[in-house]
Design an enzyme around this catalytic site. Structure first.
Site, short mmCIF file in Angstrom:
data_model
loop_
_atom_site.label_atom_id
_atom_site.label_comp_id
_atom_site.label_asym_id
_atom_site.label_seq_id
_atom_site.Cartn_x
_atom_site.Cartn_y
_atom_site.Cartn_z
N GLY A 153 6.31 17.13 -18.56
CA GLY A 153 7.78 17.18 -18.54
C GLY A 153 8.32 16.29 -17.43
CG HIS A 154 7.67 17.45 -13.37
ND1 HIS A 154 6.69 18.40 -13.45
CD2 HIS A 154 8.74 18.07 -12.82
CE1 HIS A 154 7.13 19.54 -12.96
NE2 HIS A 154 8.38 19.38 -12.58
#
Ligand code: AMP
Length: 283
Positions: free
Chosen positions: A36-37
């Site tokens: 996600g990051h």
């Protein structure tokens, strides 16, 4: 990749880039990085000449009974991942570097900080808006990227930047999910294996809402569809299901007649999971 542990090092790094007229993108994180990051990092690299990722587990956004002390951390792994993804600099300050002792000044967005998650977590969003402002002042990015997964946070930061005339652009990144649909989160590793399996309920409940939205439902119908799927997960404690205007987070009722966001907060034991989906009326 330049690792900056002090504000002065970070400022000097950006100052050098500015001499070459490079644009700067910032991805603020609390570390323990996952895909996600890294999606946010990719977006920053595609949009700006230089990318900074910050890693700071910000104490002022955790309540007294929250998981600050047990929040997962792995600095060496995070740095290796960011280097591999082509990040130009990482800002990695300690708490003493970011906050002086005593009661420092803060930034608040009162219309948004006390509602929804903010009503359950007093001071959380004040901590977020303050640390994000500090990061903006230290890094002076041209753009900053935040995940739609933390939808209230993204909405609040957009309003803060608009209201305070901060000179940068904010971009949202769609939620990145595990293959079974669970929204990626640093907290997922703390789920018991059986709870990890059950936790697909959040995404499936939101998928149901998307299907129901096509039938011209009421807001109450949408909530019923979401709640009934979550109730099919026996270990889940539903903390909140909120359906709000997708742009302002104002309350909505009656027929689904505009874009709304469905915000879920569901707990498995001590692990609080959040997820969200924007749904629109038919046509
Ligand atoms: P955190 O480290 O949890 O504070 O997250 C840092 C940034 O990554 C925030 O803007 C989050 O919204 C974003 N983020 C976290 N998880 C995801 C995800 N699964 N998909 C997209 N963005 C995410």
């Amino acid at each position: 990749m330049i690792v900056c542990r002090t504000k002065a090092e970070m400022r000097a790094t950006v100052c050098d880039w500015r001499a070459d007229r490079a644009t700067v993108g910032l991805v603020p994180t609390m570390g323990y990085l996952h895909e996600g990051h890294l999606g946010l990092v990719r977006m920053a690299r595609e949009t700006a000449d230089r990318t900074v990722a910050s890693i700071f587990v910000n104490p002022t956004q955790f309540g007294v009974n929250e998981d600050l002390d047990t929040y997962p951390r792995d600095e060496a792994r995070d740095l290796a991942l960011l280097e591999q993804k082509g990040v130009d600099s990482v800002f990695l300050p300690g708490v003493e570097e970011m906050y002086r002792p005593g009661e420092p000044a803060y930034v608040d967005v009162p219309e948004l900080s006390g509602i929804l998650q903010g009503a359950l977590r007093p001071c959380h969003f004040r901590g977020v808006s303050t640390v994000v402002t500090k990061l903006f002042n230290i890094v002076t990015p041209d753009l900053a990227i935040f995940g739609e997964k933390d939808y209230q946070q993204l909405t609040l930061i957009r309003q803060m930047v608009r209201d305070l005339d901060m000179p940068l652009e904010i971009r949202g990144h769609p939620t990145v999910r595990e293959p079974d649909g669970l929204a990626m989160s640093s907290r997922n590793v703390r789920l018991r294996p059986d709870h990890r399996q059950e936790a697909v309920a959040l995404n499936e409940a939101l998928d149901r809402a998307v299907v129901v939205a096509k039938t011209g439902p009421s807001i109450a119908d949408l909530e019923t569809a979401v709640r009934s799927r979550l109730e099919g997960s026996p270990s889940a404690t539903i903390e909140s299901i909120d359906i709000r205007d997708a742009d302002t987070l104002e309350e909505v009722s009656g027929t689904l007649d505009r874009r709304v966001v469905i915000l879920l907060a569901v707990r498995y034991d001590t692990v609080l999971l959040i997820d969200q989906r924007v749904v629109a009326p038919p046509n």
